[in-house]
Scaffold this motif. Structure first.
Motif, PDB file in Angstrom:
ATOM      1  N   GLY A  75       0.824  -1.192   0.000  1.00 19.88           N
ATOM      2  CA  GLY A  75       0.000   0.000   0.000  1.00 19.88           C
ATOM      3  C   GLY A  75       0.854   1.235   0.000  1.00 19.88           C
ATOM      4  O   GLY A  75       1.997   1.227  -0.441  1.00 19.88           O
ATOM      5  N   VAL A  76       0.312   2.326   0.503  1.00 16.25           N
ATOM      6  CA  VAL A  76       1.042   3.582   0.569  1.00 16.25           C
ATOM      7  C   VAL A  76       1.562   3.764   1.989  1.00 16.25           C
ATOM      8  O   VAL A  76       0.784   3.760   2.941  1.00 16.25           O
ATOM      9  N   ALA A  77       2.859   3.887   2.132  1.00 16.03           N
ATOM     10  CA  ALA A  77       3.446   4.066   3.460  1.00 16.03           C
ATOM     11  C   ALA A  77       3.435   5.542   3.803  1.00 16.03           C
ATOM     12  O   ALA A  77       3.884   6.376   3.030  1.00 16.03           O
ATOM     13  N   GLU A  78       2.916   5.859   4.978  1.00 14.76           N
ATOM     14  CA  GLU A  78       2.812   7.255   5.370  1.00 14.76           C
ATOM     15  C   GLU A  78       4.104   7.799   5.966  1.00 14.76           C
ATOM     16  O   GLU A  78       4.317   8.998   5.998  1.00 14.76           O
ATOM     17  N   ASP A  79       4.965   6.907   6.464  1.00  6.67           N
ATOM     18  CA  ASP A  79       6.136   7.389   7.169  1.00  6.67           C
ATOM     19  C   ASP A  79       7.435   7.091   6.443  1.00  6.67           C
ATOM     20  O   ASP A  79       8.509   7.205   7.003  1.00  6.67           O
ATOM     21  N   THR A  80       7.344   6.696   5.167  1.00  7.59           N
ATOM     22  CA  THR A  80       8.552   6.466   4.397  1.00  7.59           C
ATOM     23  C   THR A  80       8.433   7.179   3.062  1.00  7.59           C
ATOM     24  O   THR A  80       7.343   7.532   2.622  1.00  7.59           O
ATOM     25  N   ILE A  81       9.564   7.378   2.421  1.00 11.20           N
ATOM     26  CA  ILE A  81       9.572   8.086   1.155  1.00 11.20           C
ATOM     27  C   ILE A  81       9.736   7.122  -0.003  1.00 11.20           C
ATOM     28  O   ILE A  81       9.438   7.438  -1.136  1.00 11.20           O
ATOM     29  N   VAL A  82      10.273   5.906   0.245  1.00 14.24           N
ATOM     30  CA  VAL A  82      10.447   4.905  -0.797  1.00 14.24           C
ATOM     31  C   VAL A  82       9.522   3.732  -0.492  1.00 14.24           C
ATOM     32  O   VAL A  82       9.646   3.094   0.550  1.00 14.24           O
ATOM     33  N   ASP A  83       8.575   3.467  -1.366  1.00 10.28           N
ATOM     34  CA  ASP A  83       7.671   2.329  -1.213  1.00 10.28           C
ATOM     35  C   ASP A  83       8.112   1.243  -2.175  1.00 10.28           C
ATOM     36  O   ASP A  83       8.135   1.457  -3.385  1.00 10.28           O
ATOM     37  N   ILE A  84       8.469   0.077  -1.668  1.00 12.68           N
ATOM     38  CA  ILE A  84       8.920  -1.035  -2.495  1.00 12.68           C
ATOM     39  C   ILE A  84       7.738  -1.933  -2.796  1.00 12.68           C
ATOM     40  O   ILE A  84       7.119  -2.484  -1.890  1.00 12.68           O
ATOM     41  N   LYS A  85       7.422  -2.072  -4.074  1.00 12.48           N
ATOM     42  CA  LYS A  85       6.280  -2.887  -4.502  1.00 12.48           C
ATOM     43  C   LYS A  85       6.788  -3.984  -5.417  1.00 12.48           C
ATOM     44  O   LYS A  85       6.868  -3.800  -6.631  1.00 12.48           O
ATOM     45  N   PRO A  86       7.165  -5.135  -4.860  1.00 11.25           N
ATOM     46  CA  PRO A  86       7.803  -6.194  -5.657  1.00 11.25           C
ATOM     47  C   PRO A  86       6.907  -6.779  -6.740  1.00 11.25           C
ATOM     48  O   PRO A  86       7.416  -7.372  -7.692  1.00 11.25           O
ATOM     49  N   ASP A  87       5.604  -6.609  -6.635  1.00 11.33           N
ATOM     50  CA  ASP A  87       4.702  -7.176  -7.638  1.00 11.33           C
ATOM     51  C   ASP A  87       4.522  -6.269  -8.848  1.00 11.33           C
ATOM     52  O   ASP A  87       3.946  -6.681  -9.861  1.00 11.33           O
ATOM     53  N   LYS A  88       4.993  -5.041  -8.771  1.00  9.56           N
ATOM     54  CA  LYS A  88       4.873  -4.109  -9.883  1.00  9.56           C
ATOM     55  C   LYS A  88       6.224  -3.982 -10.567  1.00  9.56           C
ATOM     56  O   LYS A  88       7.158  -3.402 -10.029  1.00  9.56           O
ATOM     57  N   ILE A  89       6.338  -4.546 -11.766  1.00 10.84           N
ATOM     58  CA  ILE A  89       7.608  -4.579 -12.484  1.00 10.84           C
ATOM     59  C   ILE A  89       7.705  -3.382 -13.419  1.00 10.84           C
ATOM     60  O   ILE A  89       6.818  -3.140 -14.230  1.00 10.84           O
ATOM     61  N   GLU A  90       8.791  -2.644 -13.307  1.00  8.27           N
ATOM     62  CA  GLU A  90       9.033  -1.516 -14.198  1.00  8.27           C
ATOM     63  C   GLU A  90      10.215  -1.862 -15.101  1.00  8.27           C
ATOM     64  O   GLU A  90      10.240  -2.928 -15.698  1.00  8.27           O
ATOM     65  N   GLN A  91      11.228  -1.005 -15.165  1.00  6.72           N
ATOM     66  CA  GLN A  91      12.364  -1.279 -16.043  1.00  6.72           C
ATOM     67  C   GLN A  91      13.274  -2.345 -15.437  1.00  6.72           C
ATOM     68  O   GLN A  91      13.312  -2.534 -14.224  1.00  6.72           O
ATOM     69  N   HIS A  92      14.009  -3.043 -16.301  1.00  4.23           N
ATOM     70  CA  HIS A  92      14.949  -4.069 -15.860  1.00  4.23           C
ATOM     71  C   HIS A  92      16.313  -3.438 -15.662  1.00  4.23           C
ATOM     72  O   HIS A  92      16.817  -2.748 -16.535  1.00  4.23           O
ATOM     73  N   ILE A  93      16.905  -3.660 -14.504  1.00  2.00           N
ATOM     74  CA  ILE A  93      18.227  -3.119 -14.201  1.00  2.00           C
ATOM     75  C   ILE A  93      19.263  -4.208 -14.442  1.00  2.00           C
ATOM     76  O   ILE A  93      19.197  -5.284 -13.854  1.00  2.00           O
ATOM     77  N   LEU A  94      20.210  -3.920 -15.318  1.00  2.00           N
ATOM     78  CA  LEU A  94      21.219  -4.908 -15.681  1.00  2.00           C
ATOM     79  C   LEU A  94      22.200  -5.156 -14.547  1.00  2.00           C
ATOM     80  O   LEU A  94      22.609  -6.286 -14.296  1.00  2.00           O
ATOM     81  N   GLY A  95      22.577  -4.108 -13.831  1.00  2.00           N
ATOM     82  CA  GLY A  95      23.505  -4.289 -12.732  1.00  2.00           C
ATOM     83  C   GLY A  95      24.058  -2.965 -12.244  1.00  2.00           C
ATOM     84  O   GLY A  95      23.756  -1.909 -12.790  1.00  2.00           O
ATOM     85  N   PHE A  96      24.874  -3.050 -11.203  1.00  2.00           N
ATOM     86  CA  PHE A  96      25.519  -1.880 -10.631  1.00  2.00           C
ATOM     87  C   PHE A  96      27.024  -2.131 -10.582  1.00  2.00           C
ATOM     88  O   PHE A  96      27.463  -3.225 -10.241  1.00  2.00           O
ATOM     89  N   GLY A  97      27.814  -1.133 -10.916  1.00  2.00           N
ATOM     90  CA  GLY A  97      29.255  -1.344 -10.911  1.00  2.00           C
ATOM     91  C   GLY A  97      30.016  -0.082 -11.225  1.00  2.00           C
ATOM     92  O   GLY A  97      29.551   1.024 -10.960  1.00  2.00           O
ATOM     93  N   ALA A  98      31.197  -0.244 -11.823  1.00  2.00           N
ATOM     94  CA  ALA A  98      32.086   0.892 -12.091  1.00  2.00           C
ATOM     95  C   ALA A  98      33.062   0.518 -13.191  1.00  2.00           C
ATOM     96  O   ALA A  98      33.101  -0.629 -13.645  1.00  2.00           O
ATOM     97  N   ALA A  99      33.851   1.498 -13.616  1.00  2.00           N
ATOM     98  CA  ALA A  99      34.847   1.273 -14.660  1.00  2.00           C
ATOM     99  C   ALA A  99      36.119   0.673 -14.074  1.00  2.00           C
ATOM    100  O   ALA A  99      36.516   0.997 -12.958  1.00  2.00           O
ATOM    101  N   LEU A 100      36.736  -0.205 -14.833  1.00  2.00           N
ATOM    102  CA  LEU A 100      38.048  -0.751 -14.483  1.00  2.00           C
ATOM    103  C   LEU A 100      39.012  -0.301 -15.571  1.00  2.00           C
ATOM    104  O   LEU A 100      39.179  -0.960 -16.593  1.00  2.00           O
TER     105      LEU A 100
END
Length: 282
Positions: A75-100
């Motif tokens: 639902g909507v959390a009143e006391d947080t700013i980020v609501d995690i909704k695992p059932d709602k799929i948006e863009q696919h994130i390939l990964g997190f990293g940096a340059a070598l």
């Protein structure tokens, strides 16, 4: 986001860009990390120390703050700013990293803490690491290289990736040993100088009559990395294509030039069994 709106108001780029972007990112972080009603931080938040540094300075001011916890909710959390909704799929994130880059590879390789550092970076979070899942390597020299070279510095020369084979590839393999799912992306900062209008690694554009030669150059580089156990998941056509006038390897490419290069390169890769994705406007 608030940061996006800030940047949209500066179409020519922010002044003192690094300092400004840091400040805007900080403002956005503070804004979105607080309750929607602008009230005090949520009860039960975790106290953390934050450090804001000004561009060109290694000093900063540490300010204890209390930020709300993230929580999973349907639902909507009143006391947080980020609501995690695992059932709602948006863009696919390939990964997190940096340059070598070559420079960072040498520093890590020569460090007495090499293995511990690689553990910290690439081990999964369940085993105490940061869990980095993506790394970008350079095709030839970048602005963080020991010297300015490409894989074929003369038209009649053979392809030579010996420098990457000595330092960069062993580190990528060591990272993959810690995270077998590691995604590797490659980017050229510049073609060989003889393929460019400037005749120099620093600046210029790709010569039209060298388009096919450059495609084969990139193909052979990708095949080499694959043969050494480092398959390249994605290749960007040019690092910073609109930044072509610097004192380090760079090249200016218009969108039309990138499109033409991609149209010739992708079929060549597929004909040679290379499934590497090709990305534009890096």
């Amino acid at each position: 986001s608030r940061l996006d709106r800030h940047m949209a108001l500066m179409p020519n780029g922010p002044p003192a860009s690094k300092r400004t972007c840091l400040r805007l990112a900080w403002d956005a972080f503070r804004h979105f990390s607080r309750p929607r009603d602008g009230g005090p931080p949520a009860e039960g938040g975790e106290a953390v120390s934050t450090l804001l540094t000004e561009y060109g300075s290694l000093s900063g001011v540490q300010t204890p703050q209390v930020w709300p916890r993230l929580r999973e909710t349907n639902g909507v959390a009143e006391d947080t700013i980020v609501d995690i909704k695992p059932d709602k799929i948006e863009q696919h994130i390939l990964g997190f990293g940096a340059a070598l880059t070559e420079s960072s590879a040498v520093v890590i390789s020569e460090s007495p803490q090499r293995d511990a550092l690689l553990d910290d970076l690439f081990m999964p979070t369940s085993r105490g690491g940061a869990g980095l899942s993506l790394v970008r390597i350079c095709i030839g020299s970048s602005d963080f290289a020991l010297e300015l070279k490409t894989y074929q510095d003369t038209p009649s020369g053979r392809l030579d990736l010996s420098r990457d084979a000595e330092v960069v590839i062993p580190l990528v393999l060591a990272a993959k040993a810690r995270n077998p799912e590691l995604v590797v992306i490659a980017s050229p900062w510049s073609p060989p100088a003889w393929m460019k209008t400037s005749g120099d690694l620093c600046g210029g554009s790709l010569r039209q009559d060298c388009m096919t030669l450059y495609c084969h150059y990139l193909l052979r580089a990708l095949l080499y990395f694959k043969s050494r156990g480092v398959p390249i998941a994605a290749l960007t056509l040019q690092n910073e294509p609109e930044n072509g006038d610097q004192g380090y390897p760079c090249m200016f490419m218009t969108a039309e030039q990138e499109a033409a290069l991609a149209m010739e390169l992708v079929p060549l890769l597929r004909q040679n069994g290379v499934e590497t994705l090709v990305l534009g406007h890096d």
